[in-house]
Design a protein around this motif. Structure first.
Motif, mmCIF file in Angstrom:
data_model
loop_
_atom_site.group_PDB
_atom_site.id
_atom_site.type_symbol
_atom_site.label_atom_id
_atom_site.label_comp_id
_atom_site.label_asym_id
_atom_site.label_seq_id
_atom_site.Cartn_x
_atom_site.Cartn_y
_atom_site.Cartn_z
ATOM 1 N N GLY A 149 22.336 45.368 0.824
ATOM 2 C CA GLY A 149 21.942 45.042 2.191
ATOM 3 C C GLY A 149 21.869 43.553 2.452
ATOM 4 O O GLY A 149 21.865 42.726 1.542
ATOM 5 N N GLY A 150 21.787 43.226 3.720
ATOM 6 C CA GLY A 150 21.625 41.844 4.158
ATOM 7 C C GLY A 150 20.678 41.774 5.333
ATOM 8 O O GLY A 150 20.274 42.794 5.895
ATOM 9 N N TYR A 180 16.636 39.062 0.895
ATOM 10 C CA TYR A 180 18.077 39.280 0.949
ATOM 11 C C TYR A 180 18.808 37.943 1.010
ATOM 12 O O TYR A 180 18.252 36.944 1.451
ATOM 13 N N GLY A 181 20.075 37.954 0.607
ATOM 14 C CA GLY A 181 20.861 36.725 0.670
ATOM 15 C C GLY A 181 22.343 37.017 0.685
ATOM 16 O O GLY A 181 23.076 36.555 -0.188
ATOM 17 N N LEU A 182 22.791 37.792 1.669
ATOM 18 C CA LEU A 182 24.202 38.132 1.745
ATOM 19 C C LEU A 182 24.979 37.092 2.552
ATOM 20 O O LEU A 182 25.889 36.453 2.049
ATOM 21 N N THR A 204 29.234 49.495 -2.612
ATOM 22 C CA THR A 204 28.816 48.858 -1.371
ATOM 23 C C THR A 204 27.875 49.838 -0.701
ATOM 24 O O THR A 204 28.281 50.937 -0.313
ATOM 25 N N GLY A 205 26.599 49.462 -0.588
ATOM 26 C CA GLY A 205 25.612 50.394 -0.061
ATOM 27 C C GLY A 205 24.259 49.738 0.096
ATOM 28 O O GLY A 205 24.142 48.506 0.160
ATOM 29 N N SER A 259 20.511 41.290 -2.261
ATOM 30 C CA SER A 259 21.816 41.640 -1.699
ATOM 31 C C SER A 259 22.849 41.941 -2.777
ATOM 32 O O SER A 259 24.001 42.247 -2.459
ATOM 33 N N GLY A 260 22.461 41.855 -4.043
ATOM 34 C CA GLY A 260 23.342 42.305 -5.106
ATOM 35 C C GLY A 260 23.922 41.190 -5.941
ATOM 36 O O GLY A 260 23.508 40.029 -5.851
ATOM 37 N N TYR A 261 24.935 41.547 -6.753
ATOM 38 C CA TYR A 261 25.579 40.562 -7.621
ATOM 39 C C TYR A 261 27.010 40.999 -7.898
ATOM 40 O O TYR A 261 27.369 42.169 -7.753
#
Length: 461
Positions: free
Chosen positions: A244-245, A389-391, A219-220, A435-437
């Protein structure tokens, strides 16, 4: 540090300073792990995994349940440390510790539910799929939630039979030690849970580059996530990345005056919690044009006199100040760094922003609320999705059909409709795009911390 069931300093005696962001004073020194320390942690995690993977799920559940109860008993003491090193108000800190206990308790129940499935076969054959723990985990967490972020990784890893090395953010590392101590006191075997502190780039390179780590979770920030992807590419370790978001909020014009007031309450509460240092914090507020003035007035009324904690460090305060300064926007309140010690920055509300304002492109991660107009549903969704981004995303409307269309169009891993509380142990947490996976929380964590093994048998050859 906690390695192989023992608390220890760095083998070479090196330390890192921890500051109180409210006073800028030194409050602690924590070990700066040497390469030898990290190698010890890797060896401990490998040995701990061999024990824990064979431990009955019911026994793992008992450990997690006891640890959750210990966290509740110790919540005031751990929250005091959290506030001292991270800066959030005590009430927020205590709520975070209780949420961390919820993760441990909830995954205690999930430990005995890591179900596989039987496959249909013909006579004389049997086939099934079973879930096996993925192996030793390297977990890296941010400073904004120094209790709940480690808990979100510790709980499923321990529940599903993995060992884990937690590397908390160096700005706020002692809170994670409180969680690890609760697990140790609850009876987790030596080597199953390990805690190291040190220079993040060196620690991550050493852990991920080893042959012992089977799974990486972070988480970062987006740049750190991209670095870990590159580090893990050589050994193809699977990653869970919550990065991030830049969460949009769509406020529609069908709200009554009373509903508008409640919406302003919710958005202000969510925006300025933890001084805006929340990855799912509402950070781009889009209001249907006919209601913009009323919404801005309602927000200003609620922000006036609002007291928040400091930002985590001087870098964050300077970044926030620069985003406000460069925005060329109308500043309704805040916008000026206060005098005196501490990394404080006041709640700041902006309107009339140019389309190229950096605060609309870059995650502010601070107490800045930009408010912008939109014209109709299609325009609102387009503006909401206009970042990489898409959190998280939020919708406020009295029209559920409109809400359904908005939800279908928003590009985010988590969406709240007339609600800003999105995180819970039972709900998957994660995003899309930059925003990650991967997901942590909820039953979806089973996918992150186990592997599916297919077994097919028949009678004698």
């Amino acid at each position: 540090m906690f390695i192989g069931g023992a608390w220890r300093e760095a083998s070479d005696g090196r330390t890192i300073d921890v500051l109180d962001p409210a006073t800028e004073q030194l409050v602690a020194q924590v070990p700066n792990a040497s390469d030898a320390d990290l190698d010890d942690a890797l060896a401990a995690a490998a040995a701990g995994f061999e024990v824990w993977r064979r431990t009955p799920p019911a026994d793992r559940a008992e450990v997690l349940d006891r640890a959750g109860r210990l966290l509740i008993e110790r919540s005031s003491a751990i929250a005091a440390v959290l506030t001292e090193e991270q800066g959030k108000p005590v009430a927020e800190a205590e709520a975070e510790v209780r949420q961390s206990a919820e993760y441990l308790s909830w995954f205690a129940g999930e430990a005995v539910r890591s179900y596989g499935r039987l496959l249909p076969t013909g006579p004389g054959h049997r086939a099934w799929v079973e879930r096996r723990p993925i192996g030793p985990v390297a977990a890296f967490t941010a400073w904004n939630f120094p209790a709940s972020l480690p808990a979100r990784k510790l709980a499923p890893a321990v529940a599903y039979g993995c060992s884990i090395i937690v590397c908390p953010a160096i700005e706020a590392p002692r809170t994670a030690a409180g969680l690890v101590r609760a697990l140790a006191d609850a009876g987790v075997p030596d080597g199953v849970v390990n805690l190291v502190t040190g220079d993040p780039p060196r620690v991550s390179e050493r852990l991920i580059g080893s042959g012992a780590i089977a799974k990486v979770t972070l988480t970062g920030s987006v740049p750190v996530g991209q670095t870990l992807v590159r580090l893990s590419a050589e050994r193809l370790q699977p990653l869970t990345l919550e990065l991030g978001g830049h969460a949009p909020v769509l406020v529609f014009d069908d709200l009554s005056d009373e509903q508008l007031g409640r919406t302003a309450d919710a958005v202000v509460r969510a925006k300025f919690r933890n001084a805006g240092q929340v990855c799912i914090s509402p950070s781009r507020i889009f209001v249907q044009r006919s209601m913009v003035d009323d919404f801005v007035a309602a927000v200003i009324e609620r922000v006036d006199g609002l007291e928040i904690g400091p930002l985590a460090n001087a870098r964050r305060r300077e970044a926030v100040a620069e985003l406000v300064h460069s925005s060329r926007a109308k500043v309704h309140c805040g916008g000026v760094k206060p005098d005196g010690p501490g990394f404080f920055y006041p709640p700041t509300v902006l309107t009339d922003l140019p389309a190229d304002a950096a605060v609309l492109r870059d995650e502010p991660f601070g107490p800045i609320m930009p408010i912008l107009p939109f014209d109709g549903l299609e325009d609102g969704i387009a503006q909401a999705n206009a970042v990489p981004y898409g959190l998280a995303a939020y919708v406020f409307t009295a029209d559920l059909q409109r809400a359904d269309v908005a939800v279908a169009g928003l590009e985010a891993g988590m969406i709240g409709v007339n609600e800003v509380a999105l995180a819970s142990a039972a709900s998957p947490f994660g995003g899309v795009k930059l925003s990650g996976y991967g997901r942590e929380g909820g039953t979806e964590s089973l996918e992150a911390y186990t592997v599916a093994t297919a077994v097919t048998t028949k009678g004698a050859p």
